[in-house]
Design a protein around this motif. Sequence first.
Motif, PDB file in Angstrom:
ATOM      1  N   LYS A   6      14.042  35.804  33.205  1.00 28.26           N
ATOM      2  CA  LYS A   6      15.451  36.076  32.973  1.00 28.26           C
ATOM      3  C   LYS A   6      16.088  36.512  34.280  1.00 28.26           C
ATOM      4  N   LEU A   7      17.324  36.098  34.492  1.00 29.68           N
ATOM      5  CA  LEU A   7      18.017  36.452  35.719  1.00 29.68           C
ATOM      6  C   LEU A   7      18.290  37.951  35.778  1.00 29.68           C
ATOM      7  N   PRO A   8      18.334  38.528  36.995  1.00 27.83           N
ATOM      8  CA  PRO A   8      18.708  39.935  37.124  1.00 27.83           C
ATOM      9  C   PRO A   8      20.122  40.158  36.584  1.00 27.83           C
ATOM     10  N   THR A   9      20.404  41.346  36.128  1.00 26.19           N
ATOM     11  CA  THR A   9      21.717  41.641  35.549  1.00 26.19           C
ATOM     12  C   THR A   9      22.842  41.328  36.524  1.00 26.19           C
ATOM     13  N   GLY A  11      17.650  29.991  39.422  1.00 25.17           N
ATOM     14  CA  GLY A  11      18.952  30.639  39.373  1.00 25.17           C
ATOM     15  C   GLY A  11      19.288  31.471  40.590  1.00 25.17           C
ATOM     16  N   LEU A  12      18.288  31.749  41.437  1.00 31.15           N
ATOM     17  CA  LEU A  12      18.523  32.456  42.689  1.00 31.15           C
ATOM     18  C   LEU A  12      18.393  31.474  43.852  1.00 31.15           C
ATOM     19  N   ASN A  13      18.934  31.853  44.979  1.00 26.36           N
ATOM     20  CA  ASN A  13      18.811  30.997  46.154  1.00 26.36           C
ATOM     21  C   ASN A  13      17.352  30.656  46.438  1.00 26.36           C
ATOM     22  N   GLY A  14      17.103  29.405  46.751  1.00 25.87           N
ATOM     23  CA  GLY A  14      15.773  29.012  47.183  1.00 25.87           C
ATOM     24  C   GLY A  14      15.576  29.365  48.650  1.00 25.87           C
TER      25      GLY A  14
END
Length: 239
Positions: free
Chosen positions: A39-42, A132-135
């Motif tokens: 899950k993505l960070p808040t 969902g975060l930068n690679g």
Amino acid sequence: DAKSINSFLGWEQEFFVVKAEYYRARPDLVACGRTLIGKLPTRNQQGELNYFAPLPGTVKQLMENIQAVMLRVGVPMAVMHNEVAPGQHEMSPIYCQAPFSCDNNVLFMEVATKEAEKLGLAALFHEKPFAGLNGSGKHNNWSIGTDTGMNFFYPGKTDKAREVFVTAIACLAYGLCQHNELVRCAVATSGNDHRLGAQEAPPAILSLCPGAGFEVHVDSIISGGTLLGYGAEKTSAKE
């Protein structure tokens, strides 16, 4: 007087740093180098605050240790800083000839992995460890020059130097246009394509942006025009 032409490369290695205990607790991260569920960070990457924040203490210690080891083996690291994603960082060396630079990059990743283990950390070099975060990219600063120190992509201050510069840019533009599929195949690996999804530069798009005015001059050279004649003009925005 030049006897050879060399390809020079300066890489920028991005990577994530996490606690080793968290890394070992995720079989997918250990086995695949990336998470398969989660899950993505808040806050996600809101404001890109990580990029402008100071280095965390343990990460700063890690980077300084890496820098010391790399210097001992003859690879001075010039840059170290945070990157955009939470827990993401970057280090870059002083450029050198491309074959040596590639070897240095492999050596860097090995050193970083070993030094991270000593501090109870894990360095992640997968292109996209967290969806969902930068690679993590491996940006390349590339140039061509002679063994006498001439850089073909340095504008210089004399007509002779400018002739070399505009010729090199024109050849590069023509080469990218004629062989774009070959360049695309060289950079758009499955891992590099998988890296996309946040704010990364897509390898499918090849662009050369010398500026509107200079681009016209380069097009003229490619069409057979004179090498000299371009002059940069200062302009201001008008209402």
